[in-house]
Design an enzyme around this catalytic site. Structure first.
Site, PDB file in Angstrom:
ATOM      1  N   LYS A 240       0.828  -1.222   0.000  1.00 49.26           N
ATOM      2  CA  LYS A 240       0.000   0.000   0.000  1.00 49.26           C
ATOM      3  C   LYS A 240       0.858   1.266   0.000  1.00 49.26           C
ATOM      4  O   LYS A 240       0.579   2.216  -0.737  1.00 49.26           O
ATOM      5  CB  LYS A 240      -0.930  -0.045   1.217  1.00 49.26           C
ATOM      6  CG  LYS A 240      -1.963   1.044   1.264  1.00 49.26           C
ATOM      7  CD  LYS A 240      -3.057   0.722   2.253  1.00 49.26           C
ATOM      8  CE  LYS A 240      -2.558   0.603   3.667  1.00 49.26           C
ATOM      9  NZ  LYS A 240      -2.226  -0.721   4.143  1.00 49.26           N
TER      10      LYS A 240
ATOM     11  N   THR B  14       3.925   1.591  -1.046  1.00 51.21           N
ATOM     12  CA  THR B  14       4.611   1.673  -2.341  1.00 51.21           C
ATOM     13  C   THR B  14       3.691   2.262  -3.401  1.00 51.21           C
ATOM     14  O   THR B  14       4.098   3.117  -4.199  1.00 51.21           O
ATOM     15  CB  THR B  14       5.106   0.282  -2.772  1.00 51.21           C
ATOM     16  OG1 THR B  14       5.990  -0.229  -1.763  1.00 51.21           O
ATOM     17  CG2 THR B  14       5.837   0.340  -4.100  1.00 51.21           C
TER      18      THR B  14
ATOM     19  N   ARG C 122       2.111   7.790   7.290  1.00 51.13           N
ATOM     20  CA  ARG C 122       2.352   7.657   8.729  1.00 51.13           C
ATOM     21  C   ARG C 122       3.836   7.426   9.008  1.00 51.13           C
ATOM     22  O   ARG C 122       4.575   6.940   8.165  1.00 51.13           O
ATOM     23  CB  ARG C 122       1.550   6.485   9.295  1.00 51.13           C
ATOM     24  CG  ARG C 122       0.048   6.702   9.307  1.00 51.13           C
ATOM     25  CD  ARG C 122      -0.685   5.454   9.722  1.00 51.13           C
ATOM     26  NE  ARG C 122      -0.491   4.380   8.754  1.00 51.13           N
ATOM     27  CZ  ARG C 122      -0.719   3.091   8.981  1.00 51.13           C
ATOM     28  NH1 ARG C 122      -1.114   2.700  10.169  1.00 51.13           N
ATOM     29  NH2 ARG C 122      -0.536   2.202   8.048  1.00 51.13           N
TER      30      ARG C 122
ATOM     31  N   LYS D 235       7.188  -7.042  10.324  1.00 51.98           N
ATOM     32  CA  LYS D 235       6.583  -6.301   9.218  1.00 51.98           C
ATOM     33  C   LYS D 235       7.601  -5.466   8.450  1.00 51.98           C
ATOM     34  O   LYS D 235       7.473  -5.244   7.257  1.00 51.98           O
ATOM     35  CB  LYS D 235       5.477  -5.397   9.770  1.00 51.98           C
ATOM     36  CG  LYS D 235       4.689  -4.640   8.701  1.00 51.98           C
ATOM     37  CD  LYS D 235       3.549  -3.866   9.341  1.00 51.98           C
ATOM     38  CE  LYS D 235       2.753  -3.101   8.292  1.00 51.98           C
ATOM     39  NZ  LYS D 235       3.481  -1.941   7.777  1.00 51.98           N
TER      40      LYS D 235
ATOM     41  N   ALA E   1      -3.651   0.558  12.596  1.00 53.67           N
ATOM     42  CA  ALA E   1      -5.063   0.502  12.211  1.00 53.67           C
ATOM     43  C   ALA E   1      -5.796  -0.677  12.849  1.00 53.67           C
ATOM     44  O   ALA E   1      -7.023  -0.710  12.835  1.00 53.67           O
ATOM     45  CB  ALA E   1      -5.197   0.411  10.694  1.00 53.67           C
TER      46      ALA E   1
ATOM     47  N   PHE F  44      -3.674  -1.210   6.942  1.00 53.40           N
ATOM     48  CA  PHE F  44      -4.262  -2.536   6.726  1.00 53.40           C
ATOM     49  C   PHE F  44      -5.392  -2.499   5.700  1.00 53.40           C
ATOM     50  O   PHE F  44      -5.381  -1.676   4.786  1.00 53.40           O
ATOM     51  CB  PHE F  44      -4.700  -3.146   8.065  1.00 53.40           C
ATOM     52  CG  PHE F  44      -3.545  -3.432   8.986  1.00 53.40           C
ATOM     53  CD1 PHE F  44      -2.466  -4.199   8.554  1.00 53.40           C
ATOM     54  CD2 PHE F  44      -3.502  -2.929  10.275  1.00 53.40           C
ATOM     55  CE1 PHE F  44      -1.387  -4.461   9.381  1.00 53.40           C
ATOM     56  CE2 PHE F  44      -2.429  -3.190  11.114  1.00 53.40           C
ATOM     57  CZ  PHE F  44      -1.372  -3.949  10.668  1.00 53.40           C
TER      58      PHE F  44
ATOM     59  N   PHE G 282       3.671  -8.202 -10.551  1.00 51.09           N
ATOM     60  CA  PHE G 282       4.797  -9.111 -10.362  1.00 51.09           C
ATOM     61  C   PHE G 282       5.071  -9.844 -11.669  1.00 51.09           C
ATOM     62  O   PHE G 282       4.150 -10.109 -12.451  1.00 51.09           O
ATOM     63  CB  PHE G 282       4.510 -10.122  -9.240  1.00 51.09           C
ATOM     64  CG  PHE G 282       4.547  -9.501  -7.863  1.00 51.09           C
ATOM     65  CD1 PHE G 282       5.711  -9.529  -7.108  1.00 51.09           C
ATOM     66  CD2 PHE G 282       3.426  -8.878  -7.330  1.00 51.09           C
ATOM     67  CE1 PHE G 282       5.764  -8.955  -5.851  1.00 51.09           C
ATOM     68  CE2 PHE G 282       3.457  -8.297  -6.080  1.00 51.09           C
ATOM     69  CZ  PHE G 282       4.630  -8.337  -5.338  1.00 51.09           C
TER      70      PHE G 282
ATOM     71  N   TRP H  72       7.065  -0.079  -8.071  1.00 50.28           N
ATOM     72  CA  TRP H  72       8.247  -0.632  -7.399  1.00 50.28           C
ATOM     73  C   TRP H  72       9.434  -0.641  -8.364  1.00 50.28           C
ATOM     74  O   TRP H  72      10.537  -0.216  -7.998  1.00 50.28           O
ATOM     75  CB  TRP H  72       7.967  -2.054  -6.900  1.00 50.28           C
ATOM     76  CG  TRP H  72       9.055  -2.582  -6.008  1.00 50.28           C
ATOM     77  CD1 TRP H  72       9.096  -2.539  -4.653  1.00 50.28           C
ATOM     78  CD2 TRP H  72      10.278  -3.224  -6.425  1.00 50.28           C
ATOM     79  NE1 TRP H  72      10.265  -3.099  -4.194  1.00 50.28           N
ATOM     80  CE2 TRP H  72      11.004  -3.531  -5.262  1.00 50.28           C
ATOM     81  CE3 TRP H  72      10.820  -3.570  -7.661  1.00 50.28           C
ATOM     82  CZ2 TRP H  72      12.256  -4.169  -5.303  1.00 50.28           C
ATOM     83  CZ3 TRP H  72      12.061  -4.200  -7.706  1.00 50.28           C
ATOM     84  CH2 TRP H  72      12.757  -4.499  -6.534  1.00 50.28           C
TER      85      TRP H  72
END
Length: 558
Positions: free
Chosen positions: A74, A76, A97, A108, A276, A304, A384, A412
């Site tokens: 998210k 990215t 954030r 994470k 979240a 999230f 991907f 990315w």
């Protein structure tokens, strides 16, 4: 090539611009900044007030499907989208954030994006940054010390030491201090009692700072915070302890938004970092409103899945801040949808259109939920190399059934160039009809608001309150503290309160174990299932793979 470089290697390969130059492109001058070195700064509150009369830009929220171990990306996408908007000639700023040290050293990882869609300096952002979270930790624990000192020095407020609701915090994952005993060692060490630790980002101070309009408002919110109940069952506030002034002193710089840059020198506001799953999951309202004044398109994210961060963004942040989103981006990956469809993580590179179609139920529900708030939706699929043409076509076909456009995002690997298609679709979405509204009436009862969230967003059958939770609700009703938005504390891995119930379960019951008011923040926290406000470290923490050499060069940070 990008695929052979780690995030930190990519970040280190790009030459940053002085933050003064980045800020000037956003309409700020050197006098508006308080520099923290050459590449990061805080923005003065005076500069923010001077922008009040300027027209707001468009507000774009980036949210996601229900998280899986496969990852969604998210941050990215948020960074890449803002870069893409700038590349297509729009004026865009991204607001994110601040990362917590707990996840950075846990499992994470950081929250600075990835690949060629990162915010930099990523090492600083993921570690101490400008000291905001340390300031919040200090302010929180100062209040804890004042509570125990008040009791030790005679307890004029008649605080019931068995009913102290304020917890100590630390910005680290440390399960061993979730439940502790303090005051041991004799009379000079105070009264012995049970106490608890939360992670800093779960503190009400974090929530209050992220929803405050300025330092005066923050001080008022701090004063309203309920820290305990007295022997008559009446609330005791930080204001009664005369704590708000000293706490606000510790937070006087932390309330100022931070500005950094992306790898393509897009201005990035990074400020506040509530989780979240146990808090409201959005960056500060001050930074969001500032970003709207500084840009034509402000891109921000909520933590999230859309059932958590986005719902709280709409029902808490937008309501309390009087702001309105123009469009929503829901981030997904084909591999994550296949996981929701039952594919094991080690088999995700194999084509499986059937599993994708099954797992699409999760994305479909999030699309439906966002539309319930009257907002246009665009689906961003993080691309991907092993995504097959058949899988991509099936995903586009399924999204078309819901009336939403899909964009394959390659931020990315390609930065803003890889998100141009997404940027174009978001611009179109921002021009669509917008009938934004909240999910529930804040004047409804706590059980009514809970049932609305559970049935409308989670698709459960009903909410079940434990005996303890019912007493807590009754107490809040008696005190007149029940007419606030609800902040659900729930596992991020499922629509339900069972983290193993993936994809799109329905008909379940959500059990609320604990109900507490965050009077300073302005919402009611309802803890479900076995949610923890102090995470633990995994079997192999990310910290074990990190190092720094004698020149200060880091490795293992991601």
């Amino acid at each position: 090539m990008a695929e052979f470089l780690t995030d930190i290697e990519i970040a280190n390969s790009i030459e940053m611009e002085p933050i003064v130059a980045v800020a000037e492109r956003a309409g700020l001058n050197a006098d508006d900044l308080e520099l923290y070195g050459k590449y990061k700064a805080k923005i003065s509150l005076d500069a923010i007030h001077e922008l009040d009369k300027k027209e707001d830009g468009k507000l774009v929220l980036v949210t996601a499907i229900t998280p899986t171990p496969a990852g969604e990306g998210k941050s990215t996408v948020s960074i890449g989208l803002s870069q893409g908007l700038n590349k297509m000639g729009k004026n865009s700023v991204v607001a994110l954030r601040e990362p917590s040290l707990g996840p950075v050293f846990g499992v994470k990882g950081g929250a600075a994006g990835g690949g060629y869609s990162q915010v930099v300096p990523m090492e600083d952002i993921n570690l101490h940054f400008t000291g905001d979270l340390h300031a919040m930790t200090a302010a929180n624990n100062l209040l804890s010390a004042l509570i125990d000192n008040h009791i030790h020095q005679g307890n004029a407020l008649r605080i019931d030491s068995r009913n102290i609701t304020w917890k100590r915090v630390i910005d680290m994952n440390d399960r061993a201090i979730r439940n502790i005993v303090i005051g041991m060692g004799g009379k000079a060490c105070g009264f012995t009692r049970e106490d608890h630790f939360m992670i800093t980002v779960a503190s009400e101070i974090m929530a209050a700072l992220c929803l405050a309009s300025g330092l005066t408002d923050l001080k008022e919110r701090l004063a309203r915070m309920i820290v305990a109940y007295n022997l008559d069952g009446e609330p005791v506030t930080a204001g009664q302890l005369e704590a708000q002034g000293a706490m606000a002193m510790l937070l006087k710089d932390a309330i100022k938004p931070n500005i950094v840059q992306t790898l393509e020198h897009t201005p990035a506001l990074i400020h506040g970092g509530p989780f979240a799953n146990i808090a409201h999951g959005c960056n500060s309202l001050i930074a969001t409103k500032l970003g709207l004044k500084l840009s034509d398109y402000l891109v921000t994210e909520a933590g999230f899945g859309a059932d958590l961060g986005a719902e709280k963004f709409f029902d808490i942040k937008c309501r309390l801040g009087n702001i309105k989103p123009d469009a929503v981006v829901i981030v997904a990956t084909i591999k994550a949808l296949k996981m929701h469809g039952g594919v094991d993580k080690k088999n995700l590179k194999e084509e499986n259109v059937e599993a994708l179609e099954t797992g699409f139920a999760n994305l479909g529900r999030h699309i439906e939920n966002v539309k319930k708030f009257g907002l246009p939706v665009v689906v961003a699929v993080n691309k991907f190399a092993f995504d097959t043409e058949a899988e991509v076509n099936k995903l586009i076909e399924k999204c078309a059934e819901y009336g939403v456009e899909v964009s394959l995002s390659d931020g990315w690997a390609k930065g803003g160039e890889g998100t141009l298609d997404l940027a174009e679709k978001v611009v179109r979405a921002c021009e669509q009809e917008n009938n934004f509204h909240y999910l529930y009436d804040v004047e409804a009862s706590i059980p009514e608001k809970l049932n609305t969230i559970v049935t409308e967003i989670y698709r459960g059958a009903k909410v079940v309150l434990t005996a303890a939770a019912k007493k807590q609700v009754k107490k809040l009703e008696e005190l007149g503290l029940d007419k606030m938005p609800i902040c659900m504390a729930k596992t991020q891995f499922s629509f339900s309160d069972d983290k193993n119930a993936v994809n799109a379960p329905e008909g379940f019951e959500i059990t609320v174990q604990n109900v507490r008011v965050s009077a300073g923040a302005g919402f009611i926290v309802c803890e479900t299932g076995d949610i923890m406000v102090m995470p633990g470290l995994p079997k192999v923490p990310a910290a074990n793979k990190m190092d720094v050499d004698e020149n200060g060069k880091m490795e293992g940070l991601f």
